[in-house]
Each structure stands twice: as structure tokens, then as C-alpha cells.
Design a protein around this motif. Structure first.
Motif, mmCIF file in Angstrom:
data_model
loop_
_atom_site.group_PDB
_atom_site.id
_atom_site.type_symbol
_atom_site.label_atom_id
_atom_site.label_comp_id
_atom_site.label_asym_id
_atom_site.label_seq_id
_atom_site.Cartn_x
_atom_site.Cartn_y
_atom_site.Cartn_z
ATOM 1 N N ARG A 32 -50.374 81.931 61.683
ATOM 2 C CA ARG A 32 -50.070 83.281 61.188
ATOM 3 C C ARG A 32 -51.335 84.130 61.091
ATOM 4 O O ARG A 32 -51.331 85.297 61.456
ATOM 5 C CB ARG A 32 -49.390 83.211 59.823
ATOM 6 C CG ARG A 32 -47.949 82.811 59.913
ATOM 7 C CD ARG A 32 -47.299 82.888 58.554
ATOM 8 N NE ARG A 32 -45.898 82.522 58.646
ATOM 9 C CZ ARG A 32 -45.247 81.871 57.715
ATOM 10 N NH1 ARG A 32 -45.848 81.527 56.588
ATOM 11 N NH2 ARG A 32 -43.978 81.573 57.875
ATOM 12 N N LYS A 36 -51.512 86.685 64.015
ATOM 13 C CA LYS A 36 -50.904 87.832 63.335
ATOM 14 C C LYS A 36 -49.415 87.956 63.660
ATOM 15 O O LYS A 36 -48.937 88.997 64.119
ATOM 16 C CB LYS A 36 -51.661 89.106 63.657
ATOM 17 C CG LYS A 36 -53.086 89.056 63.138
ATOM 18 C CD LYS A 36 -53.855 90.294 63.432
ATOM 19 C CE LYS A 36 -55.286 90.282 62.972
ATOM 20 N NZ LYS A 36 -55.986 89.076 62.709
ATOM 21 N N ASP A 38 -45.311 87.372 62.323
ATOM 22 C CA ASP A 38 -44.517 87.471 61.102
ATOM 23 C C ASP A 38 -43.814 86.156 60.769
ATOM 24 O O ASP A 38 -43.526 85.876 59.619
ATOM 25 C CB ASP A 38 -43.470 88.583 61.239
ATOM 26 C CG ASP A 38 -44.120 89.938 61.463
ATOM 27 O OD1 ASP A 38 -45.030 90.278 60.690
ATOM 28 O OD2 ASP A 38 -43.732 90.626 62.428
ATOM 29 N N CYS A 39 -43.538 85.368 61.790
ATOM 30 C CA CYS A 39 -42.813 84.116 61.596
ATOM 31 C C CYS A 39 -43.452 83.021 62.442
ATOM 32 O O CYS A 39 -43.719 83.217 63.627
ATOM 33 C CB CYS A 39 -41.353 84.298 62.013
ATOM 34 S SG CYS A 39 -40.376 82.785 61.949
ATOM 35 N N GLY A 108 -36.004 90.805 58.954
ATOM 36 C CA GLY A 108 -36.739 91.716 59.824
ATOM 37 C C GLY A 108 -36.468 91.504 61.292
ATOM 38 O O GLY A 108 -36.087 90.420 61.722
ATOM 39 N N GLY A 132 -42.678 88.113 65.962
ATOM 40 C CA GLY A 132 -43.241 89.225 65.222
ATOM 41 C C GLY A 132 -42.646 90.551 65.624
ATOM 42 O O GLY A 132 -41.922 90.655 66.610
ATOM 43 N N ASN A 133 -42.981 91.552 64.839
ATOM 44 C CA ASN A 133 -42.494 92.887 65.099
ATOM 45 C C ASN A 133 -43.538 93.669 65.901
ATOM 46 O O ASN A 133 -43.918 94.771 65.554
ATOM 47 C CB ASN A 133 -42.166 93.598 63.781
ATOM 48 C CG ASN A 133 -41.366 94.855 64.015
ATOM 49 O OD1 ASN A 133 -40.741 95.006 65.052
ATOM 50 N ND2 ASN A 133 -41.399 95.759 63.063
#
Length: 170
Positions: A32, A36, A38-39, A108, A132-133
Motif C-alpha cells: 500500500r 499507493k 487503495d486495496c 469505493g 485503486g481509484n
């Protein structure tokens, strides 16, 4: 240099820690931070069923005694094929949304994601799912290289934990 420092720290931790849940938590934290995302979630192959089960609770409020969900890849046949070939699967937004649904319990939207197979001597032990976003999870060579190394660390940790477990019961 930051990646090298983190990978060195992770490798030292692997040499000292024998409890698989703690090792996997540390590896997830490292992924993470470095990538970087999110999951980040580990799924291990169940020896009896062959299903992929989440190795740790997705959130800290869940009890470790509660059963963890299975990662269903039926809705993602391309991912299943890549994993069977022991190759990483890089997913676009649409497939990342399907992965989020397959992971379950994760809030999310995911704009991109990647699934890395964890194998040892050709045997599939599990996968690491990253999401991730943002548009480029697992897309650049640095991220793929880092995730591949952490996946190799995890495979060693799983095999080592199995060895310690078998020695304890003999």
C-alpha cells in the motif's frame, strides 16, 4: 532507493517473523505504501477445494475467527486464465469493478487493478489483488516489479509457515 530500502526491510522481517498473518499484514502495508493503492489483499488457495480464500480480514473490525470470503474469478475469465498461466492480470475500469464485486466488502470504486499470482516451484499458492481509484495500478514496470518481488516474498512466507506448522504437529 526508497523501494530498495522498503524491500530490504520486508526481507529482514521475513527472516525474523514466523507467524503468517503478521507477515502478510506487513507485506500488505508495504504494498500500500510503495504502490499507493487503495486495496491490497492476499488470497490463498485452499488445498481441498482449490478456491481462493482471503488470508486476512479486509478490515480491522472483523474477527480473525470469522470465515474470509472466496475470490470468485468466474466473472473474470481472462484473470483466471492469466493466473493459471502464472502471469499478472492488469484490469481496466470495467474489469476492476467486477474484481471489486468479487472481492466484496471493499468500499469505493476501482478505476484500475491488478492480480499477481503467488507460486512456488510452479504450484499456485494464492494471489495478491491490488486496486485503486487511479488509472494505472500495476501498469508501470516499477509497480509490476515491486509487486512481483513482494509476491515472491509472500510465497516464501507461506511455504515457511507450512513448514513450521508441520514441524509443530510432528
Amino acid at each position: 532507493n526508497a523501494d530498495l530500502v522498503l524491500l530490504t526491510e520486508l526481507s529482514h522481517m521475513l527472516g525474523e517473523e514466523t507467524q503468517l498473518p503478521e507477515i502478510l499484514r506487513t507485506l500488505i502495508d508495504g504494498l500500500r505504501r510503495a504502490l499507493k493503492v487503495d486495496c491490497a489483499a492476499f488470497y490463498l488457495v485452499d488445498d481441498e477445494s482449490g478456491d481462493l480464500h482471503r488470508a486476512l480480514p479486509a478490515e480491522a473490525t472483523r474477527s480473525e475467527a470469522e470465515p474470509n470470503p472466496t475470490l470468485e474469478l468466474r466473472s473474470l475469465p481472462d484473470v483466471a486464465d492469466k493466473i493459471a498461466a502464472r502471469e499478472p492480470a492488469l484490469l481496466d475500469t470495467e474489469d476492476s469493478q467486477r474484481l471489486r464485486a468479487a472481492i466484496g466488502g471493499v468500499a469505493g470504486p476501482f478505476r484500475s487493478s491488478a492480480v499477481f499470482p503467488m507460486s512456488h516451484q510452479g504450484e499456485l499458492l494464492g494471489v495478491i489483488a491490488l486496486a485503486g481509484n487511479r488509472d494505472d495500478v500495476g501498469q508501470n514496470p516499477r509497480d509490476r516489479f515491486f509487486a512481483t518481488i513482494v509476491t515472491a516474498f509472500a510465497a516464501v512466507a507461506v511455504k515457511r509457515a507450512e513448514m513450521f506448522q508441520s514441524v509443530r504437529f510432528e
